[in-house]
Design a protein around this motif. Structure first.
Motif, PDB file in Angstrom:
ATOM      1  N   ASP A   1       1.003  -1.383  -0.003  1.00 25.74           N
ATOM      2  CA  ASP A   1      -0.121  -0.118   0.157  1.00 25.74           C
ATOM      3  C   ASP A   1       0.815   1.250   0.121  1.00 25.74           C
ATOM      4  O   ASP A   1       0.375   2.122  -0.634  1.00 25.74           O
ATOM      5  CB  ASP A   1      -1.042   0.019   1.283  1.00 25.74           C
ATOM      6  CG  ASP A   1      -2.120  -0.854   1.146  1.00 25.74           C
ATOM      7  OD1 ASP A   1      -2.641  -0.939  -0.099  1.00 25.74           O
ATOM      8  OD2 ASP A   1      -2.682  -1.361   1.935  1.00 25.74           O
TER       9      ASP A   1
ATOM     10  N   SER B   1       0.647   4.387  -2.790  1.00 27.61           N
ATOM     11  CA  SER B   1       0.120   5.590  -2.223  1.00 27.61           C
ATOM     12  C   SER B   1       1.397   6.660  -2.457  1.00 27.61           C
ATOM     13  O   SER B   1       1.370   7.716  -2.904  1.00 27.61           O
ATOM     14  CB  SER B   1       0.123   5.540  -0.705  1.00 27.61           C
ATOM     15  OG  SER B   1      -0.346   6.570  -0.201  1.00 27.61           O
TER      16      SER B   1
ATOM     17  N   HIS C   1       1.505   7.611  -6.465  1.00 29.80           N
ATOM     18  CA  HIS C   1       0.190   8.391  -6.664  1.00 29.80           C
ATOM     19  C   HIS C   1       0.818   9.714  -6.183  1.00 29.80           C
ATOM     20  O   HIS C   1       0.695  10.918  -6.938  1.00 29.80           O
ATOM     21  CB  HIS C   1      -0.855   8.203  -5.864  1.00 29.80           C
ATOM     22  CG  HIS C   1      -1.807   7.219  -6.945  1.00 29.80           C
ATOM     23  ND1 HIS C   1      -2.585   7.499  -7.879  1.00 29.80           N
ATOM     24  CD2 HIS C   1      -1.843   5.824  -6.451  1.00 29.80           C
ATOM     25  CE1 HIS C   1      -2.950   6.279  -8.286  1.00 29.80           C
ATOM     26  NE2 HIS C   1      -2.784   5.304  -7.441  1.00 29.80           N
TER      27      HIS C   1
ATOM     28  N   LYS D   1      -6.449   1.355  11.546  1.00 31.97           N
ATOM     29  CA  LYS D   1      -7.755   1.399  11.018  1.00 31.97           C
ATOM     30  C   LYS D   1      -8.829   0.366  11.647  1.00 31.97           C
ATOM     31  O   LYS D   1      -9.999   0.604  11.563  1.00 31.97           O
ATOM     32  CB  LYS D   1      -7.591   0.918   9.453  1.00 31.97           C
ATOM     33  CG  LYS D   1      -6.899   1.831   8.505  1.00 31.97           C
ATOM     34  CD  LYS D   1      -7.610   2.888   8.106  1.00 31.97           C
ATOM     35  CE  LYS D   1      -8.820   3.009   7.339  1.00 31.97           C
ATOM     36  NZ  LYS D   1      -9.442   4.265   6.920  1.00 31.97           N
TER      37      LYS D   1
ATOM     38  N   GLU E   1     -12.389  10.754   6.664  1.00 28.55           N
ATOM     39  CA  GLU E   1     -13.776  11.118   6.454  1.00 28.55           C
ATOM     40  C   GLU E   1     -13.631  12.516   6.518  1.00 28.55           C
ATOM     41  O   GLU E   1     -14.197  13.452   5.855  1.00 28.55           O
ATOM     42  CB  GLU E   1     -14.933  10.311   6.804  1.00 28.55           C
ATOM     43  CG  GLU E   1     -15.271   8.796   6.082  1.00 28.55           C
ATOM     44  CD  GLU E   1     -13.772   8.098   6.591  1.00 28.55           C
ATOM     45  OE1 GLU E   1     -13.243   8.140   7.772  1.00 28.55           O
ATOM     46  OE2 GLU E   1     -13.701   7.074   5.859  1.00 28.55           O
TER      47      GLU E   1
ATOM     48  N   SER F   1     -10.396  14.755   5.284  1.00 31.89           N
ATOM     49  CA  SER F   1     -10.620  14.977   3.984  1.00 31.89           C
ATOM     50  C   SER F   1     -11.580  15.884   3.325  1.00 31.89           C
ATOM     51  O   SER F   1     -11.559  16.277   2.271  1.00 31.89           O
ATOM     52  CB  SER F   1     -10.602  13.707   3.142  1.00 31.89           C
ATOM     53  OG  SER F   1     -11.566  13.109   3.410  1.00 31.89           O
TER      54      SER F   1
ATOM     55  N   ARG G   1      -5.903  10.547  -0.264  1.00 31.86           N
ATOM     56  CA  ARG G   1      -6.270   9.968  -1.353  1.00 31.86           C
ATOM     57  C   ARG G   1      -7.512   8.818  -0.896  1.00 31.86           C
ATOM     58  O   ARG G   1      -8.520   9.243  -0.942  1.00 31.86           O
ATOM     59  CB  ARG G   1      -5.345   9.104  -1.971  1.00 31.86           C
ATOM     60  CG  ARG G   1      -5.275   8.790  -3.402  1.00 31.86           C
ATOM     61  CD  ARG G   1      -3.994   7.911  -3.936  1.00 31.86           C
ATOM     62  NE  ARG G   1      -3.680   6.737  -3.303  1.00 31.86           N
ATOM     63  CZ  ARG G   1      -4.221   5.661  -3.636  1.00 31.86           C
ATOM     64  NH1 ARG G   1      -4.673   5.569  -4.528  1.00 31.86           N
ATOM     65  NH2 ARG G   1      -3.839   4.514  -2.772  1.00 31.86           N
ATOM     66  N   LYS G   2      -7.166   7.742  -0.570  1.00 31.77           N
ATOM     67  CA  LYS G   2      -8.235   6.690  -0.354  1.00 31.77           C
ATOM     68  C   LYS G   2      -8.490   6.267   1.134  1.00 31.77           C
ATOM     69  O   LYS G   2      -9.498   6.013   1.780  1.00 31.77           O
ATOM     70  CB  LYS G   2      -8.242   5.473  -1.112  1.00 31.77           C
ATOM     71  CG  LYS G   2      -8.343   5.307  -2.520  1.00 31.77           C
ATOM     72  CD  LYS G   2      -8.443   4.236  -3.087  1.00 31.77           C
ATOM     73  CE  LYS G   2      -8.673   4.416  -4.771  1.00 31.77           C
ATOM     74  NZ  LYS G   2      -8.582   2.980  -5.542  1.00 31.77           N
TER      75      LYS G   2
ATOM     76  N   LYS H   1      -7.214   3.673   2.583  1.00 33.27           N
ATOM     77  CA  LYS H   1      -7.784   2.429   2.749  1.00 33.27           C
ATOM     78  C   LYS H   1      -6.693   1.307   2.946  1.00 33.27           C
ATOM     79  O   LYS H   1      -5.663   1.866   2.572  1.00 33.27           O
ATOM     80  CB  LYS H   1      -8.762   1.636   1.701  1.00 33.27           C
ATOM     81  CG  LYS H   1     -10.060   2.761   1.403  1.00 33.27           C
ATOM     82  CD  LYS H   1     -11.239   1.807   0.849  1.00 33.27           C
ATOM     83  CE  LYS H   1     -12.549   2.438   1.112  1.00 33.27           C
ATOM     84  NZ  LYS H   1     -12.854   3.374   0.154  1.00 33.27           N
TER      85      LYS H   1
ATOM     86  N   ASP I   1      -5.401  -1.216  -1.107  1.00 31.32           N
ATOM     87  CA  ASP I   1      -5.719  -0.669  -2.323  1.00 31.32           C
ATOM     88  C   ASP I   1      -4.616  -1.252  -3.487  1.00 31.32           C
ATOM     89  O   ASP I   1      -4.833  -1.307  -4.621  1.00 31.32           O
ATOM     90  CB  ASP I   1      -5.592   0.851  -2.428  1.00 31.32           C
ATOM     91  CG  ASP I   1      -6.001   1.450  -3.522  1.00 31.32           C
ATOM     92  OD1 ASP I   1      -7.014   0.973  -4.030  1.00 31.32           O
ATOM     93  OD2 ASP I   1      -5.250   2.380  -3.967  1.00 31.32           O
TER      94      ASP I   1
ATOM     95  N   ASN J   1      -5.803  -3.276  -6.513  1.00 27.57           N
ATOM     96  CA  ASN J   1      -6.179  -2.657  -7.795  1.00 27.57           C
ATOM     97  C   ASN J   1      -4.956  -2.531  -8.570  1.00 27.57           C
ATOM     98  O   ASN J   1      -5.260  -1.913  -9.744  1.00 27.57           O
ATOM     99  CB  ASN J   1      -7.081  -1.365  -7.517  1.00 27.57           C
ATOM    100  CG  ASN J   1      -8.192  -1.775  -6.498  1.00 27.57           C
ATOM    101  OD1 ASN J   1      -8.922  -2.882  -6.881  1.00 27.57           O
ATOM    102  ND2 ASN J   1      -8.362  -1.075  -5.784  1.00 27.57           N
TER     103      ASN J   1
END
Ligand code: A3P
Length: 347
Positions: free
Chosen positions: A175, A179, A182, A241, A279, A282, A309-310, A312, A315, A318
């Motif tokens: 991850d 990250s 990106h 998390k 949440e 961001s 970004r996400k 999570k 990721d 993906n």
């Protein structure tokens, strides 16, 4: 100009330029250029080149920042450092540490973090020297002074590592890779060709990425935390998390600010978790497009929104083929062998 809150005064400190700092930089320029010329080089993710300095790949600017930290930073025994390899949760921890240390000052509905976002909560030391505020003068910060760094444990002066507390957060390297690719792609100079994902993958596996090798970074803090658990709190993004309240309580106790039974009854832990959640943060205006920026150096200015970004776990699924995933997991298993640490080993 960077501003940090003075919690005791409910006011902002606006540092002024101090010419000494320019002087320090000019004076050192020649020996610094000589040093860079001797270091092994490879491809940078953001800039063209990274330099191998004492076992870690650094951009030229942070090499300079590190030298200046060694020469001019005066640690206090009460200082607490937040340390992490890039993209492991620095932003989140910044918010949690600031909210924990300053929980008696603000209402959660009208919190300082809601206006500034986590990035401005306390100084990022590595590039601070390039701003308007000298590394030699952090006396205005409230005690405990909080600082963030991405430097490996072994690169920091022993005056800091033997004196101060460290909160370290790490994350599944798969991850981290996604990250970081990106993030660095957004920051990469437009004069350079984009860094393809496959190139980034190869570089990462070979340990070549700013502040890396990733595994050496993690191991340095892990071993130090095993030797001195009272000095280094070792956290994992995935645990945070899964059980943010549990990890936050550990964090507060480590900072010497454990939550009281009364605070727990008043749901202060839950309030901080909510305030610092992905949440919530961001979606703040200051962290949205056009909201706020962080100036790391004159050239490196990053919009706050890029730090979200996400948020999570997993990721990487993906992006990585089975083969690519296995290669990173095998490197991780090999590097962490016999250390007692496991990271991101997934079925
Ligand atoms: P992703 O790119 O996987 O989404 P750092 O703060 O060390 O730069 O790390 C950034 C990573 O942490 C990004 O991961 C970002 O989305 C995530 N992140 C930022 N704030 C977060 C928060 N409050 N909670 C969880 N993850 C967060």
């Amino acid at each position: 100009m960077s501003t940090y809150l003075l919690p005791d005064q409910n006011a902002y400190f606006h540092p002024t330029s101090i010419n000494d700092e320019n002087h320090i930089q000019t004076e050192k320029q020649e020996s610094y250029n000589n040093l860079l010329a001797t270091l092994p080089k490879d491809k940078g993710w953001r800039s063209e080149t990274v330099f191998l300095y004492k076992g870690f790949w650094l951009s030229s600017q942070v090499v300079r920042g590190l030298l200046l930290i060694h020469k001019h930073f005066n640690p206090q025994p009460t200082d607490i450092f937040l340390s992490a390899f890039m993209k492991c949760g620095t932003t989140w921890l910044k918010a949690l540490m600031f909210a924990t240390a300053n929980r008696h000052r603000y209402k959660f509905s009208d919190h300082h973090l809601l206006r500034t976002g986590p990035q401005s909560a306390f100084p990022f030391l590595d590039t601070h020297i390039f701003l308007d505020h000298p590394i030699t003068n952090f006396d205005h910060l409230p005690v405990p002074r909080l600082f963030a760094t991405h430097f490996a444990h072994g690169l920091l002066p022993t005056s800091i590592t033997s004196t101060c507390k460290f909160v370290y957060v790490c994350r599944d390297p798969k991850d981290v890779l996604i990250s970081k690719w990106h993030f660095m792609s957004k920051l990469r100079s437009k004069e350079l060709a984009p860094l393809s994902f496959n190139e980034a993958y190869e570089l990462f596996c070979n340990g070549v990425s700013e502040y890396g090798p990733f595994w050496d970074h993690v191991l340095g803090y892990w071993k130090a935390s095993q030797e001195s658990p009272d000095k280094i709190l070792f956290l994992k993004y995935e645990d945070m998390k899964r059980e943010p309240a549990v990890e936050l309580k550990k964090l507060a106790a480590f900072m010497g600010m454990a939550f009281t039974a009364e605070e727990e009854d008043q749901k202060v832990v839950e309030e901080i978790v909510k305030l610092c959640s992905f949440e919530n943060l961001s979606n703040l205006e200051v962290n949205k497009d056009g909201g706020g920026v962080q100036m790391f150096t004159e050239k490196v200015v990053v919009e706050n929104q890029e730090f979200f970004r996400k948020g999570k776990v997993g990721d990487w699924k993906n992006y990585l083929t089975e083969e690519m995933k296995d290669r990173i997991d095998n490197i991780t298993a090999e590097k962490l062998k016999n250390s007692g640490l496991t990271l991101g080993i997934t079925k």
